[in-house]
Design a protein around this motif. Structure first.
Motif, PDB file in Angstrom:
ATOM      1  N   GLY A 115       0.809  -1.213   0.000  1.00  0.00           N
ATOM      2  CA  GLY A 115       0.000   0.000   0.000  1.00  0.00           C
ATOM      3  C   GLY A 115       0.839   1.257   0.000  1.00  0.00           C
ATOM      4  O   GLY A 115       0.504   2.245  -0.660  1.00  0.00           O
ATOM      5  N   THR A 116       1.949   1.228   0.726  1.00  0.00           N
ATOM      6  CA  THR A 116       2.842   2.389   0.771  1.00  0.00           C
ATOM      7  C   THR A 116       3.481   2.645  -0.584  1.00  0.00           C
ATOM      8  O   THR A 116       3.564   3.797  -1.046  1.00  0.00           O
ATOM      9  CB  THR A 116       3.930   2.168   1.832  1.00  0.00           C
ATOM     10  N   ALA A 117       3.941   1.582  -1.247  1.00  0.00           N
ATOM     11  CA  ALA A 117       4.554   1.741  -2.575  1.00  0.00           C
ATOM     12  C   ALA A 117       3.545   2.321  -3.562  1.00  0.00           C
ATOM     13  O   ALA A 117       3.873   3.219  -4.358  1.00  0.00           O
ATOM     14  CB  ALA A 117       5.076   0.397  -3.071  1.00  0.00           C
ATOM     15  N   ILE A 118       2.304   1.830  -3.510  1.00  0.00           N
ATOM     16  CA  ILE A 118       1.257   2.348  -4.392  1.00  0.00           C
ATOM     17  C   ILE A 118       0.964   3.809  -4.074  1.00  0.00           C
ATOM     18  O   ILE A 118       0.807   4.641  -4.979  1.00  0.00           O
ATOM     19  CB  ILE A 118      -0.019   1.500  -4.261  1.00  0.00           C
ATOM     20  N   LEU A 119       0.905   4.125  -2.792  1.00  0.00           N
ATOM     21  CA  LEU A 119       0.603   5.495  -2.391  1.00  0.00           C
ATOM     22  C   LEU A 119       1.700   6.458  -2.829  1.00  0.00           C
ATOM     23  O   LEU A 119       1.417   7.588  -3.267  1.00  0.00           O
ATOM     24  CB  LEU A 119       0.428   5.552  -0.868  1.00  0.00           C
ATOM     25  N   ILE A 120       2.959   6.031  -2.736  1.00  0.00           N
ATOM     26  CA  ILE A 120       4.065   6.865  -3.220  1.00  0.00           C
ATOM     27  C   ILE A 120       3.898   7.136  -4.713  1.00  0.00           C
ATOM     28  O   ILE A 120       4.048   8.276  -5.182  1.00  0.00           O
ATOM     29  CB  ILE A 120       5.418   6.176  -2.929  1.00  0.00           C
ATOM     30  N   GLU A 121       3.579   6.082  -5.460  1.00  0.00           N
ATOM     31  CA  GLU A 121       3.359   6.244  -6.906  1.00  0.00           C
ATOM     32  C   GLU A 121       2.257   7.259  -7.179  1.00  0.00           C
ATOM     33  O   GLU A 121       2.423   8.200  -7.975  1.00  0.00           O
ATOM     34  CB  GLU A 121       2.977   4.898  -7.506  1.00  0.00           C
ATOM     35  N   TYR A 122       1.117   7.093  -6.525  1.00  0.00           N
ATOM     36  CA  TYR A 122      -0.053   7.911  -6.829  1.00  0.00           C
ATOM     37  C   TYR A 122       0.041   9.327  -6.269  1.00  0.00           C
ATOM     38  O   TYR A 122      -0.612  10.240  -6.775  1.00  0.00           O
ATOM     39  CB  TYR A 122      -1.313   7.234  -6.312  1.00  0.00           C
ATOM     40  N   ALA A 123       0.828   9.513  -5.226  1.00  0.00           N
ATOM     41  CA  ALA A 123       0.998  10.866  -4.693  1.00  0.00           C
ATOM     42  C   ALA A 123       1.963  11.682  -5.553  1.00  0.00           C
ATOM     43  O   ALA A 123       1.805  12.899  -5.698  1.00  0.00           O
ATOM     44  CB  ALA A 123       1.502  10.807  -3.253  1.00  0.00           C
ATOM     45  N   ILE A 124       2.957  11.000  -6.147  1.00  0.00           N
ATOM     46  CA  ILE A 124       3.977  11.709  -6.918  1.00  0.00           C
ATOM     47  C   ILE A 124       3.585  11.870  -8.381  1.00  0.00           C
ATOM     48  O   ILE A 124       3.884  12.898  -9.006  1.00  0.00           O
ATOM     49  CB  ILE A 124       5.334  10.989  -6.796  1.00  0.00           C
ATOM     50  N   ALA A 125       2.896  10.874  -8.959  1.00  0.00           N
ATOM     51  CA  ALA A 125       2.543  10.948 -10.388  1.00  0.00           C
ATOM     52  C   ALA A 125       1.763  12.208 -10.742  1.00  0.00           C
ATOM     53  O   ALA A 125       2.057  12.841 -11.768  1.00  0.00           O
ATOM     54  CB  ALA A 125       1.769   9.690 -10.799  1.00  0.00           C
ATOM     55  N   PRO A 126       0.751  12.637  -9.955  1.00  0.00           N
ATOM     56  CA  PRO A 126       0.062  13.887 -10.314  1.00  0.00           C
ATOM     57  C   PRO A 126       0.983  15.097 -10.305  1.00  0.00           C
ATOM     58  O   PRO A 126       0.782  16.029 -11.088  1.00  0.00           O
ATOM     59  CB  PRO A 126      -1.028  14.015  -9.236  1.00  0.00           C
ATOM     60  N   ALA A 127       2.002  15.079  -9.434  1.00  0.00           N
ATOM     61  CA  ALA A 127       2.957  16.190  -9.419  1.00  0.00           C
ATOM     62  C   ALA A 127       3.723  16.260 -10.734  1.00  0.00           C
ATOM     63  O   ALA A 127       3.938  17.343 -11.305  1.00  0.00           O
ATOM     64  CB  ALA A 127       3.915  16.036  -8.236  1.00  0.00           C
ATOM     65  N   ALA A 128       4.136  15.074 -11.242  1.00  0.00           N
ATOM     66  CA  ALA A 128       4.818  15.039 -12.545  1.00  0.00           C
ATOM     67  C   ALA A 128       3.880  15.515 -13.651  1.00  0.00           C
ATOM     68  O   ALA A 128       4.272  16.308 -14.520  1.00  0.00           O
ATOM     69  CB  ALA A 128       5.309  13.620 -12.829  1.00  0.00           C
ATOM     70  N   ILE A 129       2.638  15.036 -13.614  1.00  0.00           N
ATOM     71  CA  ILE A 129       1.670  15.423 -14.648  1.00  0.00           C
ATOM     72  C   ILE A 129       1.388  16.916 -14.590  1.00  0.00           C
ATOM     73  O   ILE A 129       1.213  17.575 -15.620  1.00  0.00           O
ATOM     74  CB  ILE A 129       0.377  14.611 -14.495  1.00  0.00           C
ATOM     75  N   ALA A 130       1.359  17.473 -13.376  1.00  0.00           N
ATOM     76  CA  ALA A 130       1.115  18.912 -13.236  1.00  0.00           C
ATOM     77  C   ALA A 130       2.185  19.723 -13.960  1.00  0.00           C
ATOM     78  O   ALA A 130       1.887  20.758 -14.583  1.00  0.00           O
ATOM     79  CB  ALA A 130       1.068  19.297 -11.759  1.00  0.00           C
ATOM     80  N   THR A 131       3.443  19.252 -13.910  1.00  0.00           N
ATOM     81  CA  THR A 131       4.502  19.987 -14.620  1.00  0.00           C
ATOM     82  C   THR A 131       4.302  19.896 -16.129  1.00  0.00           C
ATOM     83  O   THR A 131       4.584  20.858 -16.856  1.00  0.00           O
ATOM     84  CB  THR A 131       5.897  19.436 -14.249  1.00  0.00           C
ATOM     85  N   PHE A 132       3.795  18.756 -16.621  1.00  0.00           N
ATOM     86  CA  PHE A 132       3.519  18.623 -18.050  1.00  0.00           C
ATOM     87  C   PHE A 132       2.328  19.498 -18.452  1.00  0.00           C
ATOM     88  O   PHE A 132       2.325  20.098 -19.532  1.00  0.00           O
ATOM     89  CB  PHE A 132       3.251  17.161 -18.408  1.00  0.00           C
ATOM     90  N   ILE A 133       1.319  19.589 -17.587  1.00  0.00           N
ATOM     91  CA  ILE A 133       0.185  20.483 -17.852  1.00  0.00           C
ATOM     92  C   ILE A 133       0.675  21.917 -17.943  1.00  0.00           C
ATOM     93  O   ILE A 133       0.274  22.681 -18.824  1.00  0.00           O
ATOM     94  CB  ILE A 133      -0.884  20.346 -16.748  1.00  0.00           C
ATOM     95  N   GLY A 134       1.591  22.282 -17.031  1.00  0.00           N
ATOM     96  CA  GLY A 134       2.159  23.626 -17.071  1.00  0.00           C
ATOM     97  C   GLY A 134       2.861  23.909 -18.382  1.00  0.00           C
ATOM     98  O   GLY A 134       2.721  25.005 -18.951  1.00  0.00           O
ATOM     99  N   ALA A 135       3.601  22.934 -18.913  1.00  0.00           N
ATOM    100  CA  ALA A 135       4.298  23.116 -20.189  1.00  0.00           C
ATOM    101  C   ALA A 135       3.305  23.326 -21.327  1.00  0.00           C
ATOM    102  O   ALA A 135       3.528  24.171 -22.214  1.00  0.00           O
ATOM    103  CB  ALA A 135       5.184  21.904 -20.477  1.00  0.00           C
ATOM    104  N   TYR A 136       2.197  22.568 -21.323  1.00  0.00           N
ATOM    105  CA  TYR A 136       1.186  22.735 -22.358  1.00  0.00           C
ATOM    106  C   TYR A 136       0.508  24.101 -22.253  1.00  0.00           C
ATOM    107  O   TYR A 136       0.269  24.772 -23.257  1.00  0.00           O
ATOM    108  CB  TYR A 136       0.139  21.610 -22.255  1.00  0.00           C
TER     109      TYR A 136
END
Length: 480
Positions: A115-136
């Motif tokens: 559960g912790t590994a999954i939570l790390i993935e899901y908490a960080i992935a939106p942060a990465a996507i947010a930077t891509f949204i910013g670029a667009y």
């Protein structure tokens, strides 16, 4: 298997059964909100941003040949993993997803680690996507924004707010946005075919010092391994479909069908963008692009359309992964692994703090603006969770062969063993690409495990759904 008492911190001591009912009543989700079509849409929604941006950084690590080989291997891994998860989700339909599976197979330690590994993935992935949204957004010159942090704040605030309105509304909104994003990929493919030049696929100059370097593999054989984390971006988070099990209709049937359909569709979309973007823009230029599909089309009406629609694709994944991290946080909190206040739901049956707290953390990470680094951190958590989930499938097949399984994985243990091996290689690959980011993420994982060892393992809620699965399994085993 050790059983745990009800947490004295989480549940009032005014009669165990009444207290348990009161505790769980404040922590329930709305059931029956999604059939297999919405679940398939959710699976695509989790991943669709990976087609629009992020994967292309793998060209800088392995060139077209390295990324292509990595993508083929990773697609096979995900397909095997999805088939394994389809079986597990049909047998154990609960909001914890992979954590629920691992809890049944490996006890509280294995459950919390997964559960912790999954939570790390899901908490960080939106942060990465947010930077891509910013670029667009910056490339579109929307509202005159040139500093991405305003965009990051806006998307977090807006989409967390929508999720607070309830799962049914959120899933339907995700489905519509995902449909728009898929239309954007079709528009891109039609426009990019005329610009495709096979010479562009291999226009990165080979590294003369790399073993096995060639035009096809400009960074040699090691480049294939280094490209793995970026190949994962084509499919990252599809494993989140089982997190909707408690909110689905007939989850034993619809969750497996939804996740398998989503996976097959994503294989097609991933292949289309890998070949057409690289062939139209060129591997060298695509390797550092913040919005590769748009740049591949140049200055054209189709490029402008794809730019706007690409923003929808990024939003779809951001929106859906917010849903995923909230459900994983909710499940871990409800069972006492994380602070129990995080699982309290509002009048719309949405977990408020489980949506807000990881969102605040993700927003803070997005301010780094380092999309590629955040991507690698999310992949580390994801790959580690894949290892643990595939071990769970194998353990349950061996230890509980008679457990009811409405869906059974084709190939059984052999299928999930293949996924396990590739997932372990993927964990190691994150250290090859960005060792500092991988080590930092490992440190965060270890900190969570220390919290469990020192505190939360003594305060688990015995009658939460995931703990109940384990108690029933123990009772059945004793009867046998």
């Amino acid at each position: 298997m050790r059983s745990y008492p009800l947490s004295t911190d989480a549940i009032p001591a005014t009669g165990a059964d009444a207290a348990t009912d009161e505790y769980l009543a404040k922590r329930t989700l709305r059931s029956g909100t999604a059939g297999w079509v919405l679940l398939a849409g959710l699976g695509v929604s989790y991943v669709i941003s990976g087609d629009y941006s992020g994967w292309n950084f793998g060209l800088a690590e392995g060139g077209f040949g390295g990324l292509l080989i990595a993508a083929i291997v990773i697609a096979a891994m995900y397909l095997a993993m999805v088939l394994g998860m389809a079986e597990l989700s049909s047998a154990l339909p609960a909001a914890g997803g992979g954590y629920t599976f691992a809890r049944r197979a490996m006890g509280p330690w294995g459950g919390f680690a997964t559960g912790t590994a999954i939570l790390i993935e899901y908490a960080i992935a939106p942060a990465a996507i947010a930077t891509f949204i910013g670029a667009y957004v910056e490339s579109l010159n929307l509202f005159g924004i040139t500093d991405g942090w305003w965009v990051y704040l806006a998307v977090y605030a807006l989409f967390i707010g929508i999720h607070l309105g309830g799962a049914g509304e959120a899933l339907k909104a995700m489905f519509v946005i995902t449909g728009i994003a898929l239309v954007g990929l079709v528009v891109f493919a039609i426009a990019a075919i005329s610009k495709f030049d096979s010479a562009n696929l291999t226009n990165i100059t080979p590294d003369p010092d790399a073993t096995g370097a060639s035009a096809f593999l400009p960074f040699g054989y090691l480049g294939i391994w280094a490209a793995i984390p970026f190949a994962i971006w084509f499919f990252l988070a599809i494993e989140g479909v089982p997190l909707a099990a408690e909110e689905a209709r007939d989850p034993a049937k619809n969750v497996p069908k939804g996740i398998i359909v989503a996976m097959l569709l994503l294989v097609v979309t991933g292949a289309v963008v890998l070949f057409l973007v690289t062939g139209a823009l060129g591997a060298e230029d695509a390797s550092s692009s913040g919005n590769p599909l748009v740049q591949a089309l140049g200055d054209s009406a189709a490029a402008k359309a794809v730019n706007y629609i690409g923003l929808a694709g990024l939003v779809a994944s951001f929106f859906s992964i917010v849903y995923a991290y909230s459900r994983q946080t909710f499940a871990l909190s409800r069972a006492g692994y994380l602070p129990t206040n995080l699982s309290v739901t509002n009048s719309r049956k949405a977990p408020m703090l489980a949506l807000i707290v990881p969102g605040v953390i993700g927003f803070g990470l997005s301010l780094t603006g380092e999309g590629a680094m955040l991507l690698n951190m999310a992949v580390f958590g994801a790959a580690l969770s894949y290892v643990l989930m595939m071990v769970s499938h194998i353990v349950l097949r061996v230890r509980e062969p008679n457990m009811p399984r409405p869906y059974r994985t084709p190939g059984g243990i052999a299928t999930t063993s293949f996924a396990l091996v590739i997932a372990a290689i993927s964990v190691a690959a994150t250290f090859l690409v960005d060792p500092k980011a991988a080590l930092f993420t490992l440190g965060v994982f270890c900190a969570f495990m220390a919290y469990f060892a020192l505190y939360s393992r003594k305060h688990l809620v015995a009658k939460s759904p995931d703990e109940e699965f384990a108690v029933l399994a123990k009772a059945e085993h004793e009867l046998e």
